[in-house]
Write a protein that holds these residues in place. Structure first.
Motif, PDB file in Angstrom:
ATOM      1  N   MET A 173     -32.401  17.271  60.044  1.00 31.57           N
ATOM      2  CA  MET A 173     -32.887  17.864  58.797  1.00 31.57           C
ATOM      3  C   MET A 173     -33.327  16.753  57.854  1.00 31.57           C
ATOM      4  N   TYR A 207     -33.965  15.156  54.218  1.00 29.97           N
ATOM      5  CA  TYR A 207     -33.261  15.227  52.932  1.00 29.97           C
ATOM      6  C   TYR A 207     -31.756  15.397  53.085  1.00 29.97           C
ATOM      7  N   GLU A 208     -31.197  15.002  54.244  1.00 29.19           N
ATOM      8  CA  GLU A 208     -29.755  15.195  54.437  1.00 29.19           C
ATOM      9  C   GLU A 208     -28.914  14.382  53.460  1.00 29.19           C
ATOM     10  N   ASP A 209     -29.465  13.305  52.918  1.00 23.74           N
ATOM     11  CA  ASP A 209     -28.697  12.472  51.986  1.00 23.74           C
ATOM     12  C   ASP A 209     -28.728  12.986  50.550  1.00 23.74           C
ATOM     13  N   ALA A 250     -35.107  22.696  53.884  1.00 23.38           N
ATOM     14  CA  ALA A 250     -33.891  21.906  53.681  1.00 23.38           C
ATOM     15  C   ALA A 250     -32.995  22.556  52.634  1.00 23.38           C
ATOM     16  N   GLU A 310     -31.336  25.613  54.226  1.00 23.53           N
ATOM     17  CA  GLU A 310     -30.310  25.212  55.184  1.00 23.53           C
ATOM     18  C   GLU A 310     -29.062  24.669  54.479  1.00 23.53           C
ATOM     19  N   LYS A 311     -29.255  23.834  53.479  1.00 26.56           N
ATOM     20  CA  LYS A 311     -28.114  23.298  52.721  1.00 26.56           C
ATOM     21  C   LYS A 311     -27.358  24.427  52.010  1.00 26.56           C
TER      22      LYS A 311
END
Length: 97
Positions: free
Chosen positions: A1, A3-5, A56, A59-60
């Motif tokens: 994914m 932008y996971e950070d 993103a 999903e988040k």
């Protein structure tokens, strides 16, 4: 994914799940009733469209809701379409009474 950070922010006062990318905030507007979250509207500013931010953000949000044992009622057309593309998330759908 992608932008996971970048952390998801639950802005409780504004009833928004927010994701800030390069200082620009995208959000999902929601209402909560008990353990159900009504996902009303997803918005990504025009200058940020086409970069996977909405996916993103959804999903988040789904991960957050699952961690908090909340169920979703998708009212947003983008989220309905996302669920069709990612049926594994249908486990979060609220059972209609």
């Amino acid at each position: 994914m992608k932008y996971e950070d970048i952390p998801l922010i639950n802005n409780i006062d504004a009833h928004n799940f927010e994701l800030a990318v390069d200082g620009v905030v995208s959000f999902i507007d929601y209402k909560q009733k008990g353990d159900k979250i009504y996902l009303i509207h997803t918005e990504v500013p025009q200058e940020m469209e086409g970069h996977g931010i909405a996916a993103a953000l959804v999903e988040k949000t789904f991960i957050y809701l699952e961690q908090h044992n909340l169920k979703i009622i998708p009212l947003c057309v983008y989220i309905v379409a996302f669920l069709k593309r990612h049926p594994e998330w249908s486990r979060l759908l609220a059972v209609h009474d």
